[in-house]
Design an enzyme around this catalytic site. Structure first.
Site, PDB file in Angstrom:
ATOM      1  N   SER A 362       0.826  -1.204   0.000  1.00  0.00           N
ATOM      2  CA  SER A 362       0.000   0.000   0.000  1.00  0.00           C
ATOM      3  C   SER A 362       0.861   1.254   0.000  1.00  0.00           C
ATOM      4  CB  SER A 362      -0.921   0.012   1.228  1.00  0.00           C
ATOM      5  OG  SER A 362      -1.678   1.203   1.258  1.00  0.00           O
ATOM      6  N   ASP A 363       0.482   2.193  -0.849  1.00  0.00           N
ATOM      7  CA  ASP A 363       1.070   3.523  -0.778  1.00  0.00           C
ATOM      8  C   ASP A 363       0.607   4.167   0.534  1.00  0.00           C
ATOM      9  OD1 ASP A 363       2.285   5.989  -1.708  1.00  0.00           O
ATOM     10  OD2 ASP A 363       0.252   6.687  -2.080  1.00  0.00           O
ATOM     11  N   LYS A 364       1.367   5.105   1.043  1.00  0.00           N
ATOM     12  CA  LYS A 364       1.005   5.761   2.298  1.00  0.00           C
ATOM     13  C   LYS A 364       0.200   7.028   2.057  1.00  0.00           C
ATOM     14  CE  LYS A 364       3.864   8.461   4.435  1.00  0.00           C
ATOM     15  NZ  LYS A 364       3.049   9.700   4.496  1.00  0.00           N
ATOM     16  N   THR A 365       0.812   7.985   1.372  1.00  0.00           N
ATOM     17  CA  THR A 365       0.211   9.313   1.232  1.00  0.00           C
ATOM     18  C   THR A 365      -1.052   9.273   0.387  1.00  0.00           C
ATOM     19  OG1 THR A 365       2.443  10.222   1.345  1.00  0.00           O
ATOM     20  CG2 THR A 365       0.697  11.696   0.605  1.00  0.00           C
TER      21      THR A 365
END
Length: 928
Positions: A362-365
């Site tokens: 998963s990407d964070k931002t």
């Protein structure tokens, strides 16, 4: 998390901490050192031959002739387009092992002029293709979306004039102007001067979150590189173009998308099933063809077309013509169920693949977090409250400033302070008046305001800015320095707030330190916990800074073993070691699109099915590469186009709905596949043996009727009840095919028992042209006995552990009641009466219990160890050896942990005794 994993991640964490220390610079403020964590910039090498072209006169720019020559050399500043022909895409649904076999059967039906079969087969082929094509309805537009993110016009120096130019005409060496709100049109190096040629003060503030995943705007100074499609948030400066088109940072992402054309997991599985069915069908049918051609040579029955017609009927009845259609319908129904939960499926087969995903990157931002700076818990000096620091920071905030930090401060104050709520005039602060305001200056690194308190008519000043500036302003504060250092270690942005003391407009006192963070979404932690409950390991892969990623991971309840991107490209490590890091780490920080793509690729090479979530341009390549790419709410067009699934609701909570729904769909598909392969094996073996042994055949219409009725009934399996697995689902084709063969052999035994009991016990002739009762008996048996098996293949346990849905039960039983009436009353064949009809259905139902017991026993004793022992291939033996080693290591780690726990327990007991003894002595002294 297993104890072994914890042991391994501790080792990884120690390496990470060492790399972090290198990024720290120490700054002296008062008696305590103020730590400053240096921002790790994304670097991009410039080849020497290109560097020579970048020394353009910034006051004149390139000439038209120079620009034209470079345009011919480097090409236009745009991304290459790759279009998919819709017609060719539609034709692709007619490819694959099973499709080829069905098409071959269709061709043979045309040759022998069996137009009924020809029409039925052709219709099924087109139905399956239309379902896939219409449900997916997807144009390959990822590159188009990336192209749209580029700016359309740019300010450029050409021939000594500052002109507007189409961005597609930019070339390396062009001098461009960048101002507030501009989209950077190409990768460029900042020159540190303005349009007039004078030196600029400060930096450019650049929002490159969609490219790198960084949650905060990045300060860029002279000599730094700004990347195509990032946005200028503050400042203005000239820059020289370094790279254009596909050579830019965003261009490389586009290239990664264009080369990702791997065959999907579902297509591979269906093709493997198809290959097995093709093999046994071709071998057995070919033997029958040769046998009949030789045996009936010279007779009417031995003519090629006559034999071919017999073989064709068997082939059509044996081929799982409805397999692709049933699977497609099941996935289509699942896609509609997901759409109701705001999960839009763009690629139909992603529904099946999501059930098998074991790792979710998963990407964070913007995915795990909100992608907006938010006021966090502040540090407060003695005598001040949270309301005080919010008020004073609001008074010193620049109204309407296009700055995320100022916006976060003002939003937090307006939401928390009562005096700022329900104001008739949003530009006034009840009880206060700002008489003077000094906006942010890159030199002073602070804002300040002079304020009058209407209640006391006293004036005071407030200041807000960089922590070191505010601490110096108040004359030093060691406690504040420690607080700032603590915030910095956690990746929180700190801002100091100070106000003057009463009666003195020159002496400041510290109010406290604001802390700002891009916070996790409210549902992210719960989503991660639920994913782990379903056996899906979540890894954070972000372009943001390492310390920020660790803080967010901690708040999400994840382990803090987040590695920087250097671990992915370390030349001193083998690919095997890097892959192990990918498996063991909880995530990676400071990554670029190539790194995200590499993480997904390495995990896939391990045989893992990987899901990827993201919202930015930087996520698009990894979304395309992953087995299941998931674009989250509010994503860019590039991410949406590259993904297989799009979430319409904010956050990741709907992913859990996707996992549970897809696993239910998977169970239905696997149930049907097991039933259909078993039926095919049974059908082929029985007719192969009975034709060779007795020259006994069944009417073509009865064989086709069995296939159509049974496949039509199983279409409703898409709405059947399903038992959702707590672990990622796998096809386990070896197990599936072995179980199909075993059950198929038991069904064949039952078929021979029916045949010979009817012939020898009840004296029903088998080759009498005037008596077709045996044919009717076998028709009803072959229709019902394998078909009832689908009630057992629905799950690995006993059938009563999860009963079928009423609709599914009625559909299956309805077809067999229909077949029974056909047999009893002889609608298409000779009648056999009620006694035979009910008896055959009763025996089939009873035999279903036997087959269910056999299935459970096979599942009970089946294991990878058994597979590796029975079929000891090199790969299986190696995998079994690795598993045993991991198990032994896990036991050793657990023993070590138990020893440590005992030592800790003994230490606690000794300390308790010591404390009790000292407490007793103190009480005695007090009495004395």
């Amino acid at each position: 998390m297993t104890e072994e994993h914890k042991y391994q991640t501790v080792q990884v964490a120690e390496i990470t901490e060492l790399s972090e220390k290198k990024a720290e610079e120490i700054q002296k403020v008062g008696n305590v050192e103020l730590e400053h964590h240096e921002h790790v910039q994304v670097s991009d090498d410039i080849p020497p031959e290109l560097e020579e072209l970048l020394h353009t006169d910034p006051s004149k720019g390139l000439t038209t002739a120079e620009a034209q020559a470079r345009l011919e050399k480097f090409g236009r500043n745009e991304l290459a387009e790759v279009k998919t022909n819709p017609f060719l895409k539609f034709l692709s649904y007619f490819t694959g092992a099973i499709a080829y076999l069905i098409e071959l059967a269709c061709l043979f039906a045309g040759i022998v002029k069996d137009w009924l079969d020809f029409g039925i087969i052709l219709a099924l082929l087109f139905v399956n293709a239309f379902i896939g094509f219409i449900e997916e309805a997807r144009a390959e537009s990822a590159l188009d979306a990336l192209k749209q993110t580029l700016a359309q016009k740019a300010k450029v120096w050409r021939d000594g004039h500052f002109v507007d130019l189409d961005v597609s005409e930019l070339v390396p060496g062009d001098v461009i102007g960048l101002r507030l709100g501009d989209i950077v049109p190409a990768d460029a190096r900042l020159l540190g001067i303005n349009v007039t040629g004078g030196e600029t003060e400060g930096h450019l503030s650049i929002d490159q979150s969609a490219l790198t995943g960084e949650s905060l705007p990045v300060e860029k100074k002279k000599g730094d590189t700004v990347y195509s499609s990032s946005i200028v948030k503050q400042g203005q400066m000239l820059a020289v173009v370094t790279k254009t088109g596909s050579n830019t940072f965003i261009g490389r992402a586009a290239n990664l998308i264009s080369i990702t054309v791997e065959q999907g997991h579902f297509q591979k599985v269906v093709n493997q099933i198809g290959n097995f069915l093709i093999l046994i069908t071709t071998v057995l049918v070919s033997i029958i063809f040769i046998y009949q051609m030789v045996k009936f040579r010279g007779t009417e029955k031995g003519e090629v077309l006559k034999v071919l017609q017999t073989v064709l009927v068997l082939t059509i009845a044996a081929i799982p013509v409805g397999l692709p259609t049933v699977l497609s319908v099941t996935m289509a129904v699942g896609a509609k169920q997901l759409a109701a939960k705001k999960v839009i499926v763009k690629r139909l087969t992603a529904v099946e693949e999501m059930a098998s995903v074991s790792i979710l990157c998963s990407d964070k931002t913007g995915t795990l977090t909100l992608n907006e700076l938010t006021f966090d818990e502040p540090y407060l000096s003695s005598g001040f409250t949270k309301e005080d620091i919010l008020l004073y920071s609001y008074l010193s905030a620049e109204p309407g400033a296009n700055d995320p930090i100022e916006f976060a401060v003002r939003t937090a104050a307006e939401e928390s302070l009562e005096i700022l709520k329900n104001r008739p005039n949003k530009h006034e602060i009840p009880g206060y008046k700002v008489t003077a305001f000094v906006p942010f200056n890159p030199t002073t690194k602070m804002t300040s305001a002079t304020v009058v308190n209407h209640e006391t008519n006293e004036a005071f000043k407030v200041a807000k800015g960089a922590p070191q500036v505010i601490i110096r302003l108040v004359g030093g504060d060691d406690d504040a320095v420690r607080a700032v250092n603590n915030l910095a270690r956690r990746g929180l942005r700190a801002l100091g707030v100070a106000k003057t003391i009463p009666g003195d407009l020159e002496t400041y006192q510290l109010v406290g330190m604001i802390s700002l963070l891009d916070p996790p979404r409210p549902d992210s932690a719960e989503t991660i916990r639920r994913c782990k409950g379903y056996g899906v390991d979540v890894k954070m892969i972000t372009g943001d800074q390492l310390i920020i990623a660790k803080e967010v991971a901690m708040r999400l309840g994840m382990q803090r073993v987040i590695l920087d991107a250097n671990h992915l490209v370390d030349p001193n490590k083998s690919e095997e070691e890097v892959t192990q890091h990918c498996e063991r780490a909880d995530g990676f920080a400071q990554v670029i699109p190539e790194h995200k793509y590499r993480v997904v690729e390495l995990l896939q090479k391990r045989g893992l099915l990987v899901g990827m979530t993201g919202d930015g341009v930087n996520d698009a390549p990894a979304l395309k590469k992953a087995n299941v790419g998931i674009a989250v709410h509010g994503c860019t067009d590039a991410a949406r186009s590259a993904a297989d699934i799009v979430l319409l609701a904010p956050g990741l909570s709907t992913i859990v709905d996707g996992i549970t729904t897809s696993r239910a769909i998977f169970q239905r598909m696997r149930s049907y596949a097991l039933y259909r392969i078993t039926s095919t094996v049974h059908f082929l073996i029985f007719f192969f043996c009975i034709i060779l042994a007795r020259d006994w055949e069944m009417k073509a219409i009865l064989l086709i009727l069995i296939t159509l009725l049974n496949d039509a009934a199983t279409l409703v399996i898409s709405v059947d009840n399903a038992k959702i697995s707590k672990r990622p689902d796998k096809w386990r084709l070896g197990q599936l095919i072995t179980l199909s063969i075993v059950l198929g052999l038991f069904l064949t035994a039952a078929s021979f028992a029916h045949y010979f009991v009817a012939r020898d016990v009840f004296n029903i002739p088998d080759n009498d042209p005037n008596d077709d009762r045996l044919e009717t008996i076998m028709y009803l048996h072959i229709s019902s006995c394998p078909h009832f098996l689908i009630f057992s293949t629905r799950l690995s346990g006993y059938f009563w552990e999860s009963l079928p849905s009423p609709i599914f039960f009625i559909a299956v039983m309805g077809t067999q009641v229909f077949a029974m009436f056909i047999s009893i009353y002889g609608l298409l064949t000779e009648a056999i009466g009620w006694s035979w009809g009910i008896s055959i259905i009763g025996v089939s139902l009873g035999y279903f219990f036997v087959l269910d017991f056999i299935k459970v026993q096979i599942f009970k004793y089946w294991s990878f160890e058994l597979t590796a022992t029975l079929w000891p291939s090199k790969e299986r033996k190696s995998k079994l050896h690795d598993r045993r080693e991991q198990h032994e290591q896990k036991i050793k780690v657990q023993r070590t942990i138990e020893k440590v726990r005992k030592v800790v327990l003994i230490s606690k007991v000794l300390l308790a005794f010591k404390y009790a003894s000292s407490s007793e002595k103190r009480q005695i002294r007090e009495k004395i």
